[in-house]
Design a protein around this motif. Structure first.
Motif, PDB file in Angstrom:
ATOM      1  N   THR A 245      15.851  36.086   8.693  1.00 38.88           N
ATOM      2  CA  THR A 245      16.984  36.629   9.450  1.00 38.88           C
ATOM      3  C   THR A 245      17.891  37.460   8.553  1.00 38.88           C
ATOM      4  O   THR A 245      18.401  38.507   8.958  1.00 38.88           O
ATOM      5  CB  THR A 245      17.792  35.483  10.089  1.00 38.88           C
ATOM      6  OG1 THR A 245      16.928  34.706  10.899  1.00 38.88           O
ATOM      7  CG2 THR A 245      18.931  36.026  10.926  1.00 38.88           C
ATOM      8  N   GLN A 246      18.092  36.982   7.342  1.00 34.84           N
ATOM      9  CA  GLN A 246      18.943  37.724   6.409  1.00 34.84           C
ATOM     10  C   GLN A 246      18.328  39.070   6.068  1.00 34.84           C
ATOM     11  O   GLN A 246      19.046  40.068   5.930  1.00 34.84           O
ATOM     12  CB  GLN A 246      19.158  36.896   5.138  1.00 34.84           C
ATOM     13  CG  GLN A 246      20.169  37.510   4.188  1.00 34.84           C
ATOM     14  CD  GLN A 246      20.881  36.454   3.370  1.00 34.84           C
ATOM     15  OE1 GLN A 246      21.251  35.403   3.885  1.00 34.84           O
ATOM     16  NE2 GLN A 246      21.082  36.732   2.100  1.00 34.84           N
ATOM     17  N   LEU A 247      17.009  39.116   5.938  1.00 34.61           N
ATOM     18  CA  LEU A 247      16.356  40.402   5.681  1.00 34.61           C
ATOM     19  C   LEU A 247      16.474  41.324   6.886  1.00 34.61           C
ATOM     20  O   LEU A 247      16.736  42.524   6.735  1.00 34.61           O
ATOM     21  CB  LEU A 247      14.884  40.183   5.330  1.00 34.61           C
ATOM     22  CG  LEU A 247      14.581  39.572   3.961  1.00 34.61           C
ATOM     23  CD1 LEU A 247      13.074  39.429   3.782  1.00 34.61           C
ATOM     24  CD2 LEU A 247      15.158  40.422   2.838  1.00 34.61           C
TER      25      LEU A 247
ATOM     26  N   ASN B 290      20.107  42.368   6.622  1.00 32.57           N
ATOM     27  CA  ASN B 290      20.547  43.079   5.427  1.00 32.57           C
ATOM     28  C   ASN B 290      19.802  44.380   5.167  1.00 32.57           C
ATOM     29  O   ASN B 290      20.353  45.277   4.520  1.00 32.57           O
ATOM     30  CB  ASN B 290      20.425  42.178   4.194  1.00 32.57           C
ATOM     31  CG  ASN B 290      21.599  41.229   4.078  1.00 32.57           C
ATOM     32  OD1 ASN B 290      22.609  41.397   4.759  1.00 32.57           O
ATOM     33  ND2 ASN B 290      21.486  40.233   3.228  1.00 32.57           N
ATOM     34  N   ILE B 291      18.560  44.494   5.638  1.00 30.66           N
ATOM     35  CA  ILE B 291      17.855  45.763   5.424  1.00 30.66           C
ATOM     36  C   ILE B 291      18.559  46.899   6.158  1.00 30.66           C
ATOM     37  O   ILE B 291      18.883  47.929   5.540  1.00 30.66           O
ATOM     38  CB  ILE B 291      16.370  45.638   5.815  1.00 30.66           C
ATOM     39  CG1 ILE B 291      15.630  44.803   4.762  1.00 30.66           C
ATOM     40  CG2 ILE B 291      15.731  47.011   5.970  1.00 30.66           C
ATOM     41  CD1 ILE B 291      14.183  44.561   5.068  1.00 30.66           C
TER      42      ILE B 291
ATOM     43  N   PRO C  31      26.224  40.931  14.824  1.00 31.51           N
ATOM     44  CA  PRO C  31      25.435  39.968  15.616  1.00 31.51           C
ATOM     45  C   PRO C  31      24.394  39.216  14.784  1.00 31.51           C
ATOM     46  O   PRO C  31      24.227  37.998  14.948  1.00 31.51           O
ATOM     47  CB  PRO C  31      24.774  40.860  16.676  1.00 31.51           C
ATOM     48  CG  PRO C  31      25.705  42.004  16.839  1.00 31.51           C
ATOM     49  CD  PRO C  31      26.235  42.266  15.469  1.00 31.51           C
ATOM     50  N   LEU C  32      23.715  39.901  13.905  1.00 26.52           N
ATOM     51  CA  LEU C  32      22.727  39.230  13.066  1.00 26.52           C
ATOM     52  C   LEU C  32      23.381  38.319  12.033  1.00 26.52           C
ATOM     53  O   LEU C  32      22.803  37.308  11.623  1.00 26.52           O
ATOM     54  CB  LEU C  32      21.836  40.265  12.371  1.00 26.52           C
ATOM     55  CG  LEU C  32      20.869  41.015  13.290  1.00 26.52           C
ATOM     56  CD1 LEU C  32      20.220  42.175  12.557  1.00 26.52           C
ATOM     57  CD2 LEU C  32      19.808  40.069  13.842  1.00 26.52           C
ATOM     58  N   ASP C  33      24.591  38.657  11.618  1.00 29.79           N
ATOM     59  CA  ASP C  33      25.302  37.798  10.670  1.00 29.79           C
ATOM     60  C   ASP C  33      25.696  36.482  11.335  1.00 29.79           C
ATOM     61  O   ASP C  33      25.688  35.423  10.699  1.00 29.79           O
ATOM     62  CB  ASP C  33      26.541  38.521  10.143  1.00 29.79           C
ATOM     63  CG  ASP C  33      27.198  37.777   8.992  1.00 29.79           C
ATOM     64  OD1 ASP C  33      26.492  37.459   8.021  1.00 29.79           O
ATOM     65  OD2 ASP C  33      28.410  37.502   9.076  1.00 29.79           O
TER      66      ASP C  33
ATOM     67  N   MET D 173      15.056  32.375  14.060  1.00 35.23           N
ATOM     68  CA  MET D 173      16.013  33.366  14.522  1.00 35.23           C
ATOM     69  C   MET D 173      16.073  33.415  16.041  1.00 35.23           C
ATOM     70  O   MET D 173      17.165  33.490  16.623  1.00 35.23           O
ATOM     71  CB  MET D 173      15.633  34.749  13.956  1.00 35.23           C
ATOM     72  CG  MET D 173      16.603  35.851  14.323  1.00 35.23           C
ATOM     73  SD  MET D 173      16.226  37.394  13.459  1.00 35.23           S
ATOM     74  CE  MET D 173      14.591  37.751  14.086  1.00 35.23           C
ATOM     75  N   ILE D 174      14.925  33.368  16.718  1.00 38.17           N
ATOM     76  CA  ILE D 174      14.912  33.446  18.187  1.00 38.17           C
ATOM     77  C   ILE D 174      15.621  32.243  18.793  1.00 38.17           C
ATOM     78  O   ILE D 174      16.419  32.368  19.733  1.00 38.17           O
ATOM     79  CB  ILE D 174      13.461  33.545  18.705  1.00 38.17           C
ATOM     80  CG1 ILE D 174      12.750  34.760  18.085  1.00 38.17           C
ATOM     81  CG2 ILE D 174      13.462  33.624  20.222  1.00 38.17           C
ATOM     82  CD1 ILE D 174      13.408  36.073  18.416  1.00 38.17           C
TER      83      ILE D 174
END
Length: 381
Positions: free
Chosen positions: A167-169, A172-173, A218-220, A237-238
């Motif tokens: 999820t961090q990738l 962060n990408i 949102p991803l954070d 993540m899902i």
């Protein structure tokens, strides 16, 4: 140190970038850590703090949990930020230099270099991020970094420290590609020569951090839930996205947006300005000669290596040769020293004259038949 000497030592350049990056990363996280704690607390799904704004969240932390509560877990960040940011900036600069040999397109260079830097940085920083956020949560049972590290490992195993890595990738990408592209864009507009310019580094860094943080909030939020596991075991993540939607609705993905932007903007401004300062300071080059990065507004080109084109003759040499011709008397046949020959460019075989100045030798004569210079094939003058 001369700028050519600095650029001719890639190992030295990488070491300087990594050292400057480590200092910048540690300073950034120490200064902005209280705001990071507020951001993490605001992203929590706990109903007790769901409606608090930035000021109310900070006051509540200090009032109920003590004055030092906003900085709990900072030692984990210091331990992880140093090596993570050293590799982060070192790999980014090295990749950016390498990509100039592959492409002349700015955006491809920035994006690909940012991806490489993110992959390396997150692999090192993810365990420290888990410990930090576990200690930042409301009613956290952990009082020290060692206790948190031991407790998470004993209850959840080693996988707990990398549960949010994918999820961090994913977050962060795009975050870092936006970050680096925005920073380099402001550099190209405001600092085309890439000199050491602190105001430009602060403005470019702040703008880059704000844009990247706003887009990837949102991803954070998903990453925070995976790191803290505050609602029970969340495996991926899902599943985390489903739980956020059920508990907080679509607005749940934007929890802590203002805190994240207000944290990232000064944090990246501090990070980039500190990084550029130490990179400039450690390389030991005069400010007029120093270039903080690859120069070029529209395309990235490899750095100049200071090649010098040497002329075959100078004006002084030509004047000296002219004076010599005027003052020197004609050479006698018995003179042993030939007249001075002016230095001229070397001609290729195709440029040489085909005329023959001396008469050809008669190679058919025999030694016994030679009786006079005329018979030997030479003129009698």
């Amino acid at each position: 140190m001369n700028i050519d000497d600095y650029e001719s030592l890639p190992t030295t350049s990488v070491a300087i970038n990594m050292t400057a990056g480590a200092i910048a990363g540690v300073l950034e996280h120490i200064v902005m850590y209280p705001m990071d704690s507020v951001k993490t607390r605001m992203q929590s799904l706990s109903p007790k703090t769901a409606k608090y704004n930035i000021t109310a969240t900070f006051k509540n932390m200090v009032k109920k949990e003590g004055l030092l509560r906003p900085i709990r877990g900072v030692t984990a960040v210091v331990a992880g930020a140093g090596p993570a940011h050293a590799l982060y900036f070192g790999s980014y600069e090295l990749s950016k230099e390498f990509m100039t040999k592959v492409t002349k397109n700015n955006h491809i260079n920035y994006v690909s270099s940012g991806v490489v830097a993110t992959l390396i940085h997150d692999a090192v920083s993810n365990p420290a991020e888990v410990i930090k956020q576990r200690m930042q949560m409301y009613n956290s049972p952990y009082r020290s970094v060692v206790a948190c590290l031991r407790g998470v490992y004993q209850t959840e195993g080693l996988r707990a420290f990398y549960r949010s890595y994918s999820t961090q990738l994913v977050m962060n990408i795009p975050n870092q590609t936006i970050h680096f592209s925005t920073y380099e864009l402001f550099q190209n507009v405001l600092n085309q020569e890439r000199k050491y310019n602190p105001p430009v580094h602060v403005i470019a860094g702040g703008a880059a951090g704000a844009c990247a943080a706003a887009v990837t909030t949102p991803l954070d939020v998903v990453k925070t839930l995976l790191n803290t596991q505050e609602t029970g075991l969340v495996k991926g993540m899902i599943e985390a996205m489903k739980k956020i939607y059920i508990m907080a609705g679509p607005k749940g993905f934007f929890k802590g947006l203002s805190a994240r932007v207000l944290y990232s903007m000064p944090a990246t401004a501090i990070c980039w300005s500190t990084y550029e300062f130490f990179k400039f300071y450690l390389c030991g080059i005069e400010r007029e000669q120093y270039k903080s990065s690859i120069v070029g507004k529209s395309t990235l080109q490899p750095r100049d290596k200071g090649y010098v084109v040497l002329s075959t003759t100078s004006n002084d040499d030509d004047s000296k040769l002219a004076d010599t011709k005027e003052t020197t008397s004609p050479q006698s046949p018995t003179s042993l020293q030939p007249p001075p020959v002016p230095s001229r460019p070397i001609k290729t075989v195709c440029e040489l004259s085909t005329s023959v100045t001396a008469p050809p030798l008669n190679l058919n004569t025999r030694h016994s038949d030679v009786k006079s210079p005329f018979e030997r094939g030479f003129p009698t003058t």
